[in-house]
Scaffold this motif. Structure first.
Motif, PDB file in Angstrom:
ATOM      1  N   TYR A  37       0.819  -1.219   0.000  1.00  0.00           N
ATOM      2  CA  TYR A  37       0.000   0.000   0.000  1.00  0.00           C
ATOM      3  C   TYR A  37       0.851   1.266   0.000  1.00  0.00           C
ATOM      4  O   TYR A  37       0.324   2.361   0.193  1.00  0.00           O
ATOM      5  CB  TYR A  37      -0.953  -0.003   1.200  1.00  0.00           C
ATOM      6  CG  TYR A  37      -2.016  -1.068   1.073  1.00  0.00           C
ATOM      7  CD1 TYR A  37      -3.135  -0.853   0.283  1.00  0.00           C
ATOM      8  CD2 TYR A  37      -1.877  -2.293   1.711  1.00  0.00           C
ATOM      9  CE1 TYR A  37      -4.098  -1.836   0.133  1.00  0.00           C
ATOM     10  CE2 TYR A  37      -2.844  -3.280   1.567  1.00  0.00           C
ATOM     11  CZ  TYR A  37      -3.943  -3.050   0.787  1.00  0.00           C
ATOM     12  OH  TYR A  37      -4.903  -4.022   0.634  1.00  0.00           O
ATOM     13  N   ALA A  38       2.142   1.153  -0.245  1.00  0.00           N
ATOM     14  CA  ALA A  38       3.055   2.300  -0.195  1.00  0.00           C
ATOM     15  C   ALA A  38       2.654   3.416  -1.162  1.00  0.00           C
ATOM     16  O   ALA A  38       2.844   4.585  -0.860  1.00  0.00           O
ATOM     17  CB  ALA A  38       4.484   1.844  -0.483  1.00  0.00           C
ATOM     18  N   VAL A  43      -8.587   4.341  -0.671  1.00  0.00           N
ATOM     19  CA  VAL A  43      -9.349   3.321  -1.378  1.00  0.00           C
ATOM     20  C   VAL A  43     -10.823   3.507  -1.038  1.00  0.00           C
ATOM     21  O   VAL A  43     -11.183   3.633   0.134  1.00  0.00           O
ATOM     22  CB  VAL A  43      -8.912   1.895  -0.974  1.00  0.00           C
ATOM     23  CG1 VAL A  43      -9.721   0.850  -1.735  1.00  0.00           C
ATOM     24  CG2 VAL A  43      -7.422   1.686  -1.194  1.00  0.00           C
ATOM     25  N   SER A  44     -11.678   3.527  -2.075  1.00  0.00           N
ATOM     26  CA  SER A  44     -13.127   3.552  -1.890  1.00  0.00           C
ATOM     27  C   SER A  44     -13.648   2.150  -2.176  1.00  0.00           C
ATOM     28  O   SER A  44     -13.262   1.526  -3.162  1.00  0.00           O
ATOM     29  CB  SER A  44     -13.788   4.531  -2.852  1.00  0.00           C
ATOM     30  OG  SER A  44     -13.311   5.833  -2.611  1.00  0.00           O
ATOM     31  N   LEU A  45     -14.541   1.671  -1.323  1.00  0.00           N
ATOM     32  CA  LEU A  45     -15.057   0.310  -1.404  1.00  0.00           C
ATOM     33  C   LEU A  45     -16.547   0.308  -1.694  1.00  0.00           C
ATOM     34  O   LEU A  45     -17.298   1.087  -1.103  1.00  0.00           O
ATOM     35  CB  LEU A  45     -14.815  -0.392  -0.051  1.00  0.00           C
ATOM     36  CG  LEU A  45     -15.538  -1.703   0.225  1.00  0.00           C
ATOM     37  CD1 LEU A  45     -14.952  -2.827  -0.628  1.00  0.00           C
ATOM     38  CD2 LEU A  45     -15.438  -2.051   1.709  1.00  0.00           C
ATOM     39  N   ALA A  46     -16.982  -0.559  -2.597  1.00  0.00           N
ATOM     40  CA  ALA A  46     -18.406  -0.844  -2.807  1.00  0.00           C
ATOM     41  C   ALA A  46     -18.558  -2.358  -2.707  1.00  0.00           C
ATOM     42  O   ALA A  46     -17.721  -3.110  -3.231  1.00  0.00           O
ATOM     43  CB  ALA A  46     -18.878  -0.348  -4.161  1.00  0.00           C
ATOM     44  N   THR A  47     -19.612  -2.805  -2.020  1.00  0.00           N
ATOM     45  CA  THR A  47     -19.850  -4.234  -1.874  1.00  0.00           C
ATOM     46  C   THR A  47     -21.198  -4.601  -2.479  1.00  0.00           C
ATOM     47  O   THR A  47     -22.126  -3.795  -2.503  1.00  0.00           O
ATOM     48  CB  THR A  47     -19.818  -4.668  -0.395  1.00  0.00           C
ATOM     49  OG1 THR A  47     -20.819  -3.959   0.326  1.00  0.00           O
ATOM     50  CG2 THR A  47     -18.455  -4.419   0.218  1.00  0.00           C
ATOM     51  N   HIS A  71      -3.709   6.623  -6.240  1.00  0.00           N
ATOM     52  CA  HIS A  71      -2.287   6.403  -5.992  1.00  0.00           C
ATOM     53  C   HIS A  71      -1.581   7.740  -5.744  1.00  0.00           C
ATOM     54  O   HIS A  71      -2.121   8.808  -6.021  1.00  0.00           O
ATOM     55  CB  HIS A  71      -1.660   5.672  -7.175  1.00  0.00           C
ATOM     56  CG  HIS A  71      -2.059   4.221  -7.234  1.00  0.00           C
ATOM     57  ND1 HIS A  71      -1.350   3.287  -7.918  1.00  0.00           N
ATOM     58  CD2 HIS A  71      -3.099   3.541  -6.678  1.00  0.00           C
ATOM     59  CE1 HIS A  71      -1.921   2.104  -7.802  1.00  0.00           C
ATOM     60  NE2 HIS A  71      -2.994   2.237  -7.049  1.00  0.00           N
ATOM     61  N   THR A  72      -0.381   7.667  -5.224  1.00  0.00           N
ATOM     62  CA  THR A  72       0.369   8.870  -4.865  1.00  0.00           C
ATOM     63  C   THR A  72       0.659   9.771  -6.069  1.00  0.00           C
ATOM     64  O   THR A  72       0.868  10.970  -5.902  1.00  0.00           O
ATOM     65  CB  THR A  72       1.693   8.509  -4.163  1.00  0.00           C
ATOM     66  OG1 THR A  72       2.414   7.575  -4.986  1.00  0.00           O
ATOM     67  CG2 THR A  72       1.448   7.888  -2.798  1.00  0.00           C
ATOM     68  N   GLY A  74      -1.532  10.475  -8.233  1.00  0.00           N
ATOM     69  CA  GLY A  74      -2.814  11.054  -8.598  1.00  0.00           C
ATOM     70  C   GLY A  74      -3.665  10.176  -9.504  1.00  0.00           C
ATOM     71  O   GLY A  74      -4.811  10.509  -9.795  1.00  0.00           O
ATOM     72  N   SER A  75      -3.110   9.071  -9.966  1.00  0.00           N
ATOM     73  CA  SER A  75      -3.869   8.199 -10.862  1.00  0.00           C
ATOM     74  C   SER A  75      -4.919   7.386 -10.101  1.00  0.00           C
ATOM     75  O   SER A  75      -4.773   7.120  -8.912  1.00  0.00           O
ATOM     76  CB  SER A  75      -2.921   7.252 -11.609  1.00  0.00           C
ATOM     77  OG  SER A  75      -2.259   6.398 -10.695  1.00  0.00           O
ATOM     78  N   LEU A  76      -5.991   7.048 -10.823  1.00  0.00           N
ATOM     79  CA  LEU A  76      -7.060   6.222 -10.276  1.00  0.00           C
ATOM     80  C   LEU A  76      -6.945   4.818 -10.857  1.00  0.00           C
ATOM     81  O   LEU A  76      -6.646   4.659 -12.044  1.00  0.00           O
ATOM     82  CB  LEU A  76      -8.436   6.789 -10.640  1.00  0.00           C
ATOM     83  CG  LEU A  76      -8.786   8.166 -10.106  1.00  0.00           C
ATOM     84  CD1 LEU A  76     -10.144   8.610 -10.639  1.00  0.00           C
ATOM     85  CD2 LEU A  76      -8.791   8.166  -8.588  1.00  0.00           C
ATOM     86  N   HIS A  77      -7.199   3.825 -10.022  1.00  0.00           N
ATOM     87  CA  HIS A  77      -7.180   2.434 -10.454  1.00  0.00           C
ATOM     88  C   HIS A  77      -8.414   1.756  -9.877  1.00  0.00           C
ATOM     89  O   HIS A  77      -8.738   1.951  -8.707  1.00  0.00           O
ATOM     90  CB  HIS A  77      -5.915   1.721  -9.959  1.00  0.00           C
ATOM     91  CG  HIS A  77      -4.671   2.306 -10.522  1.00  0.00           C
ATOM     92  ND1 HIS A  77      -4.023   1.770 -11.621  1.00  0.00           N
ATOM     93  CD2 HIS A  77      -3.952   3.400 -10.169  1.00  0.00           C
ATOM     94  CE1 HIS A  77      -2.964   2.500 -11.892  1.00  0.00           C
ATOM     95  NE2 HIS A  77      -2.904   3.505 -11.030  1.00  0.00           N
TER      96      HIS A  77
END
Length: 131
Positions: A37-38, A43-47, A71-72, A74-77
């Protein structure tokens, strides 16, 4: 369980997050887990719909998920898949069974950012990942 797990990740409380896991021989050591997680800011979670099943002294819950990580750089994954949680349903000796759930396994893969959450959650835990 997963909300608390990702709350700990978002707060950089990796020891707390690590304590939610019970993966047996597949469990990484703490330093490897934390280093994973460095580069994660949040993190956004949906269940999706949770299904449960009993087996050999335990209850298993299959939880379909989608995750969006910042991520650090600025990118979204975006990730999708399934977590399996486990809770013993028998105690040891004369003790009642523990009420805590632990993360037993996870199967999560990166997906396209524009993937439909409802579709991903609907297919996230088929078939059931428990042993």
């Amino acid at each position: 369980l997963l909300n608390s797990f990702y709350n700990a990740i978002n707060r950089k409380e990796y020891q707390r997050a690590y304590g939610y896991m019970q993966l047996g021989s597949d469990m990484p050591d703490f330093n490897t887990f934390a280093q994973g997680y460095a580069n994660t800011v949040s993190v956004s979670l949906a269940t999706g719909e949770v299904s449960t099943e009993g087996a050999a002294g335990s209850v298993y819950a299959s939880v379909p998920v989608t995750l969006v990580a910042v991520h650090t750089d600025g990118s979204l994954h975006k990730y999708a898949g399934c977590y399996a949680a486990r809770r013993p349903n028998i105690g040891e000796g004369n003790q009642p069974p523990p009420k805590e759930w632990h993360i037993y396994s996870a199967s999560v893969q990166e997906v396209a950012l524009d993937s439909n959450n409802q579709t991903l959650l609907a297919q996230g835990c088929a078939p059931n990942p428990q042993p």
